[in-house]
Scaffold this motif. Structure first.
Motif, PDB file in Angstrom:
ATOM      1  N   LEU A  15     -95.140 -29.044  54.893  1.00  0.00           N
ATOM      2  CA  LEU A  15     -95.580 -29.488  56.227  1.00  0.00           C
ATOM      3  C   LEU A  15     -95.165 -30.928  56.495  1.00  0.00           C
ATOM      4  CD1 LEU A  15     -99.226 -28.325  56.985  1.00  0.00           C
ATOM      5  CD2 LEU A  15     -97.142 -27.743  58.228  1.00  0.00           C
ATOM      6  N   ASP A  16     -95.326 -31.782  55.488  1.00  0.00           N
ATOM      7  CA  ASP A  16     -94.917 -33.180  55.649  1.00  0.00           C
ATOM      8  C   ASP A  16     -93.426 -33.276  55.976  1.00  0.00           C
ATOM      9  OD1 ASP A  16     -97.411 -34.291  55.265  1.00  0.00           O
ATOM     10  OD2 ASP A  16     -97.099 -34.709  53.136  1.00  0.00           O
ATOM     11  N   ALA A  45     -92.893 -32.025  59.430  1.00  0.00           N
ATOM     12  CA  ALA A  45     -93.392 -32.995  60.409  1.00  0.00           C
ATOM     13  C   ALA A  45     -92.408 -34.151  60.570  1.00  0.00           C
ATOM     14  CB  ALA A  45     -94.763 -33.521  59.980  1.00  0.00           C
ATOM     15  N   ALA A  46     -91.787 -34.560  59.466  1.00  0.00           N
ATOM     16  CA  ALA A  46     -90.786 -35.626  59.572  1.00  0.00           C
ATOM     17  C   ALA A  46     -89.624 -35.159  60.445  1.00  0.00           C
ATOM     18  CB  ALA A  46     -90.291 -36.004  58.170  1.00  0.00           C
ATOM     19  N   LEU A  63     -93.435 -33.835  67.794  1.00  0.00           N
ATOM     20  CA  LEU A  63     -94.859 -33.994  67.498  1.00  0.00           C
ATOM     21  C   LEU A  63     -95.629 -34.549  68.692  1.00  0.00           C
ATOM     22  CD1 LEU A  63     -95.110 -35.322  63.829  1.00  0.00           C
ATOM     23  CD2 LEU A  63     -95.567 -33.033  64.684  1.00  0.00           C
ATOM     24  N   ALA A  81     -97.953 -30.108  68.107  1.00  0.00           N
ATOM     25  CA  ALA A  81     -98.893 -30.902  67.301  1.00  0.00           C
ATOM     26  C   ALA A  81    -100.088 -30.050  66.871  1.00  0.00           C
ATOM     27  CB  ALA A  81     -99.350 -32.126  68.087  1.00  0.00           C
ATOM     28  N   ALA A  82    -100.548 -29.187  67.776  1.00  0.00           N
ATOM     29  CA  ALA A  82    -101.705 -28.345  67.439  1.00  0.00           C
ATOM     30  C   ALA A  82    -101.357 -27.367  66.322  1.00  0.00           C
ATOM     31  CB  ALA A  82    -102.189 -27.591  68.678  1.00  0.00           C
ATOM     32  N   PHE A  88     -99.188 -27.860  63.927  1.00  0.00           N
ATOM     33  CA  PHE A  88     -99.179 -28.640  62.686  1.00  0.00           C
ATOM     34  C   PHE A  88    -100.606 -28.908  62.205  1.00  0.00           C
ATOM     35  CE2 PHE A  88     -94.680 -29.591  63.314  1.00  0.00           C
ATOM     36  CZ  PHE A  88     -94.236 -29.693  61.999  1.00  0.00           C
ATOM     37  N   GLY A  89    -101.473 -29.257  63.144  1.00  0.00           N
ATOM     38  CA  GLY A  89    -102.854 -29.570  62.777  1.00  0.00           C
ATOM     39  C   GLY A  89    -103.548 -28.377  62.140  1.00  0.00           C
ATOM     40  N   ARG A  90    -103.310 -27.208  62.713  1.00  0.00           N
ATOM     41  CA  ARG A  90    -103.958 -25.994  62.169  1.00  0.00           C
ATOM     42  C   ARG A  90    -103.435 -25.685  60.759  1.00  0.00           C
ATOM     43  NH1 ARG A  90    -104.673 -24.526  67.633  1.00  0.00           N
ATOM     44  NH2 ARG A  90    -106.893 -24.085  67.890  1.00  0.00           N
ATOM     45  N   ARG A 123    -102.154 -27.771  58.651  1.00  0.00           N
ATOM     46  CA  ARG A 123    -102.642 -28.829  57.760  1.00  0.00           C
ATOM     47  C   ARG A 123    -104.115 -28.588  57.383  1.00  0.00           C
ATOM     48  NH1 ARG A 123    -101.588 -32.975  54.163  1.00  0.00           N
ATOM     49  NH2 ARG A 123    -103.302 -34.422  54.253  1.00  0.00           N
ATOM     50  N   ALA A 124    -104.922 -28.233  58.378  1.00  0.00           N
ATOM     51  CA  ALA A 124    -106.346 -27.975  58.110  1.00  0.00           C
ATOM     52  C   ALA A 124    -106.509 -26.768  57.190  1.00  0.00           C
ATOM     53  CB  ALA A 124    -107.101 -27.751  59.420  1.00  0.00           C
ATOM     54  N   HIS A 144    -105.818 -27.950  53.758  1.00  0.00           N
ATOM     55  CA  HIS A 144    -106.938 -28.789  53.332  1.00  0.00           C
ATOM     56  C   HIS A 144    -108.116 -27.918  52.875  1.00  0.00           C
ATOM     57  CE1 HIS A 144    -109.684 -32.199  53.340  1.00  0.00           C
ATOM     58  NE2 HIS A 144    -110.442 -31.627  54.244  1.00  0.00           N
ATOM     59  N   ALA A 195    -110.194 -32.161  60.770  1.00  0.00           N
ATOM     60  CA  ALA A 195    -109.888 -30.906  60.071  1.00  0.00           C
ATOM     61  C   ALA A 195    -111.138 -30.046  59.934  1.00  0.00           C
ATOM     62  CB  ALA A 195    -109.290 -31.196  58.693  1.00  0.00           C
ATOM     63  N   LEU A 216    -112.026 -28.683  63.379  1.00  0.00           N
ATOM     64  CA  LEU A 216    -111.064 -27.638  63.754  1.00  0.00           C
ATOM     65  C   LEU A 216    -111.344 -26.346  62.987  1.00  0.00           C
ATOM     66  CD1 LEU A 216    -108.421 -26.646  65.063  1.00  0.00           C
ATOM     67  CD2 LEU A 216    -107.193 -27.683  63.137  1.00  0.00           C
ATOM     68  N   ALA A 241    -106.993 -29.987  66.703  1.00  0.00           N
ATOM     69  CA  ALA A 241    -105.770 -29.707  65.942  1.00  0.00           C
ATOM     70  C   ALA A 241    -104.757 -30.834  66.145  1.00  0.00           C
ATOM     71  CB  ALA A 241    -105.182 -28.363  66.363  1.00  0.00           C
ATOM     72  N   VAL A 242    -104.636 -31.288  67.376  1.00  0.00           N
ATOM     73  CA  VAL A 242    -103.738 -32.416  67.664  1.00  0.00           C
ATOM     74  C   VAL A 242    -104.246 -33.672  66.952  1.00  0.00           C
ATOM     75  CG1 VAL A 242    -102.856 -33.937  69.479  1.00  0.00           C
ATOM     76  CG2 VAL A 242    -102.927 -31.451  69.852  1.00  0.00           C
ATOM     77  N   VAL A 266    -105.794 -33.841  64.124  1.00  0.00           N
ATOM     78  CA  VAL A 266    -105.395 -33.769  62.713  1.00  0.00           C
ATOM     79  C   VAL A 266    -103.969 -34.274  62.564  1.00  0.00           C
ATOM     80  CG1 VAL A 266    -104.896 -32.228  60.769  1.00  0.00           C
ATOM     81  CG2 VAL A 266    -106.952 -31.848  62.158  1.00  0.00           C
ATOM     82  N   THR A 267    -103.109 -33.794  63.439  1.00  0.00           N
ATOM     83  CA  THR A 267    -101.697 -34.180  63.374  1.00  0.00           C
ATOM     84  C   THR A 267    -101.523 -35.675  63.626  1.00  0.00           C
ATOM     85  OG1 THR A 267    -100.902 -31.990  63.950  1.00  0.00           O
ATOM     86  CG2 THR A 267     -99.468 -33.834  64.524  1.00  0.00           C
ATOM     87  N   TRP A 314     -99.836 -37.794  60.793  1.00  0.00           N
ATOM     88  CA  TRP A 314     -98.407 -38.067  60.928  1.00  0.00           C
ATOM     89  C   TRP A 314     -98.050 -39.053  62.041  1.00  0.00           C
ATOM     90  CZ3 TRP A 314     -99.357 -32.464  60.420  1.00  0.00           C
ATOM     91  CH2 TRP A 314     -99.092 -32.002  59.121  1.00  0.00           C
ATOM     92  N   PRO A 328     -91.954 -40.838  60.080  1.00  0.00           N
ATOM     93  CA  PRO A 328     -90.662 -41.210  60.651  1.00  0.00           C
ATOM     94  C   PRO A 328     -90.198 -40.181  61.680  1.00  0.00           C
ATOM     95  CG  PRO A 328     -90.409 -40.393  58.404  1.00  0.00           C
ATOM     96  CD  PRO A 328     -91.860 -40.541  58.651  1.00  0.00           C
TER      97      PRO A 328
END
Lengths: 383, 306
Positions: free
Chosen positions: A264-265, A268-269, A277, A283-284, A286-288, A290-291, A294, B242, B245, B294-295, B297-298, B302, B306
């Motif tokens: 994911l990292d 995301a880069a 992003l 973005a949402a 990615f957030g999901r 990532r969560a 986690h 997180a 969410l 969710a946004v 978290v991102t 991040w 970069p």
């Protein structure tokens, strides 16, 4: 039992330092593109052999083992910290992660002194490769229906049968083999564990062609293989408890969520460089993902907490495994959606993770088996 | 890390459980009557609304909110356990929480003593004296329009209160209340499926239902541990987002799924599944759309990528 520590979710200074040391070592030692390896993809190359030995020499490989067997008496937290860092970047020990997580502990728990002497040292030094002979053509999720038989003949067992979908068999020095020693038995009784040298006459290994690309599986045939009785692990006919314990370790032995987070990292880069992003929908997603990684991490930590307290029989690994599979799938789907048709290219991060996620739902026991166990053990829903 | 309560934490939770078993009455449909005496008893005993001086205090507060929600106690626990102590407000006051500009439909607004409104730049407080119009809402919590009563009493800014951490604690508390409700609902439905016989056997024996319940359990556990972890790291934007969410995303599917599994029986008031499921919907809505979290978290993870 009086418990002294309160519920808390921080790392000790020692644990934080260990993670930093491992990260620094990997930053220095890994080639630039090593992280494109999917964990387990390169089970035993000169590089992974050297890395395994080096990692072992630094005391990280079996840190959580007792000192008497080549460990440092560290807690399961040391195990998961090392495992996370190594798995995230492609597992530079090759297949040897398996040895420290469940094969070694099984030998420690049930082995004779001679077996411990023979096997634990080489595992702790990072110089031996194992495979696990579990599944058979007619015994997948229903592992207890396995048919490979071992018939006692003097000081030997004569083994006949076939194992399939076995990872790392071609490179393995030994096989953690499940056999039926009581021919009259059915189900989980009458099963034994043999620690079988893979160079015995009568063992043949062939690659099973699959679409996995990132992971090779094998068929192992045993034809009148004479295995010394001294290779029996634990009591004859009574191996099922050992298997259950090994499977519980296997379910969280490879911290797949750490690779998911790492991928994911990287994604995301890639997305950040293209301004993606900043798009709320991207973005949402990615957030999901990532969560989900986690949550899988925390539920795996709960398993480590159970282990640290000597509670091997809790259902926490099954819940963790469900969370791990969900996380792997979330990352895979996002990767493919993000990269679009470029994601289809062989060895793209999306391609590799889609295939990884497919394996996650089956390796270490199918997702459905985890659900069966959760229903029964956590919710008291009886079949 | 340690995932078990120690003796002190356990004693706190045991004392809480004892009060729940002695005093708590399941909330009525369509709107629960708030048990002010129970709230007072919990606060006076130091079980709810204690000072938040450390990560351990935040964690204990979250455990309390989760436990009360799981046991179907309908009190403004998020405000009392997490927001009031952070703002230096008396915990004994029954506090409603609202976003500035959204005062017409506030959870606990019909029965609270006071309201805290969180805005973009400030946090304000107003006493709520006198009658308020009940909102026509059947989601167990007593919703009300607090705008007129608060304006009549007069708004007071809470000096030095930064909206961001207040909102973070509010959301953390909601995630804990959601987690507790999910856990309680899953347990209740598992018990029902075990008792209910169809096709000549308990419904709990059907693998199709076992798997769906196991999925629900895993979702509730993910929310619970993400929230407990976030309580320990309550100033960590990513951890809180997180948790929020994970809890928020799980709540609606779980509500639908559990009702589906209980059949029409689950709709009946005597069955009582609504006590958890309708609260899930209400709490989820109070958190705002999960996409926002969710946004978040991102952004937290991040934003400097970069």
């Amino acid at each position: 039992m009086v418990r002294l520590e309160p519920m808390e979710f921080g790392w000790s200074d020692e644990e934080a330092a260990l993670r930093q040391e491992v990260q620094a070592f990997l930053a220095e030692r890994l080639p630039e593109d090593w992280d494109l390896h999917t964990p387990g993809e390169d089970p035993s190359s000169p590089f992974t052999r050297a890395m395994a030995a080096d990692i072992a020499q630094r005391g990280w490989h079996t840190a959580h083992w007792p000192e008497a067997y080549g460990g440092r008496d560290a807690s399961p937290w040391a195990f998961i910290i090392v495992a996370e860092e190594l798995w995230a970047v492609g597992e530079p020990r090759g297949s040897q992660y398996m040895n420290t997580s469940w094969i070694g502990p099984a030998i420690m728990a049930a082995g004779t002194e001679e077996q411990r002497r023979q096997h634990l040292g080489p595992i702790a030094r990072g110089e031996v490769h194992w495979c696990q002979g579990f599944s058979e053509p007619e015994a997948g999720s229903d592992l207890a229906s396995l048919r490979t038989r071992a018939v006692r003949d003097g000081d030997h067992y004569v083994v006949n049968g076939e194992k399939i979908w076995t990872s790392y068999a071609r490179q393995a020095d030994f096989c953690f083999l499940l056999v039926r020693t009581d021919p009259a038995s059915q189900g989980s009784s009458g099963i034994s564990v043999l620690l079988v040298p893979m160079d015995l006459p009568g063992i043949t290994v062939e690659v099973v062609p699959t679409m996995l690309e990132i992971h090779v599986v094998h068929r192992i045939r045993f034809e009148d293989v004479r295995v010394p009785v001294s290779c029996l692990l634990g009591r004859e006919h009574d191996g099922w408890g050992l298997i259950r314990e090994a499977l519980a370790h296997e379910r969280v032995g490879a911290p797949r969520f750490a690779r998911g987070s790492y991928v994911l990292d990287r994604l995301a880069a890639w997305a950040g460089e293209r301004g993606l992003l900043d798009e709320p929908a991207v973005a949402a997603r990615f957030g999901r993902a990532r969560a989900a990684c986690h949550a899988a991490r925390l539920l795996t930590y709960r398993v480590m907490d159970d282990r640290a307290k000597g509670r091997p029989d809790t259902p926490s690994p099954y819940v963790a495994r469900v969370a791990i599979v969900r996380a792997e799938r979330a990352v895979a789907e996002l990767g493919m959606d993000l990269l679009g048709r470029q994601g289809l290219r062989r060895r793209s991060r999306a391609d590799a993770h889609v295939r990884t996620a497919m394996i996650a739902g089956l390796g270490g026991g199918s997702y459905e088996v985890q659900l069966n166990l959760i229903a029964r053990l956590c919710l008291s829903m009886k079949g | 890390m340690d995932f078990d309560p120690d003796a002190t934490q356990q004693a706190h939770l045991d004392a809480l459980q004892a009060v729940i078993e002695r005093r708590a009455v399941p909330p009525a449909y369509p709107v629960a009557e708030i048990d002010r005496a129970l709230h007072r008893e919990l606060v006076d005993a130091g079980l709810l609304g204690f000072p938040l001086r450390s990560p351990a205090d935040h964690l204990l507060a979250v455990l309390v909110v989760e436990a009360l929600s799981r046991a179907n106690v309908v009190l403004p626990t998020v405000a009392t356990a997490l927001v009031a102590p952070a703002l230096g407000l008396p915990p004994a006051s029954m506090l409603a929480l609202a976003e500035e500009g959204a005062l017409d439909l506030v959870r606990f607004g019909a029965q609270a003593h006071a309201v805290v409104a969180v805005g973009d730049d400030a946090v304000r407080h107003a006493e709520l004296v006198g009658p308020r119009a009940d909102a026509d809402v059947a989601y167990v919590y007593p919703y009300g329009d607090v705008a007129a009563a608060a304006a009549a009493a007069g708004w007071r800014p809470i000096e030095g209160a930064d909206p961001a951490p207040v909102r973070r604690l509010w959301r953390l508390g909601l995630a804990a209340e959601l987690s507790g409700a999910m856990l309680g609902a899953v347990e209740a439905v598992a018990a029902y499926l075990t008792a209910r016989r169809q096709f000549g056997r308990p419904l709990a024996a059907l693998q199709a239902l076992q798997h769906r319940m196991a999925e629900a359990h895993a979702s509730a556990e993910a929310a619970r541990w993400s929230t407990r972890y976030a309580a320990w790291h309550a100033d960590d934007d990513e951890a809180v987002a997180a948790a929020v969410l994970t809890a928020s995303d799980a709540a609606h599917p779980l509500c639908m799924e559990l009702h589906q599994l209980c059949g029409a029986r689950g709709f009946t008031l005597d069955h009582g599944l609504y006590r958890w499921t309708l609260r899930l919907e209400a709490l989820r809505v109070e958190l705002g759309g999960p996409d926002e979290h969710a946004v978040a978290v991102t952004t937290a993870r991040w934003s400097s990528a970069p």
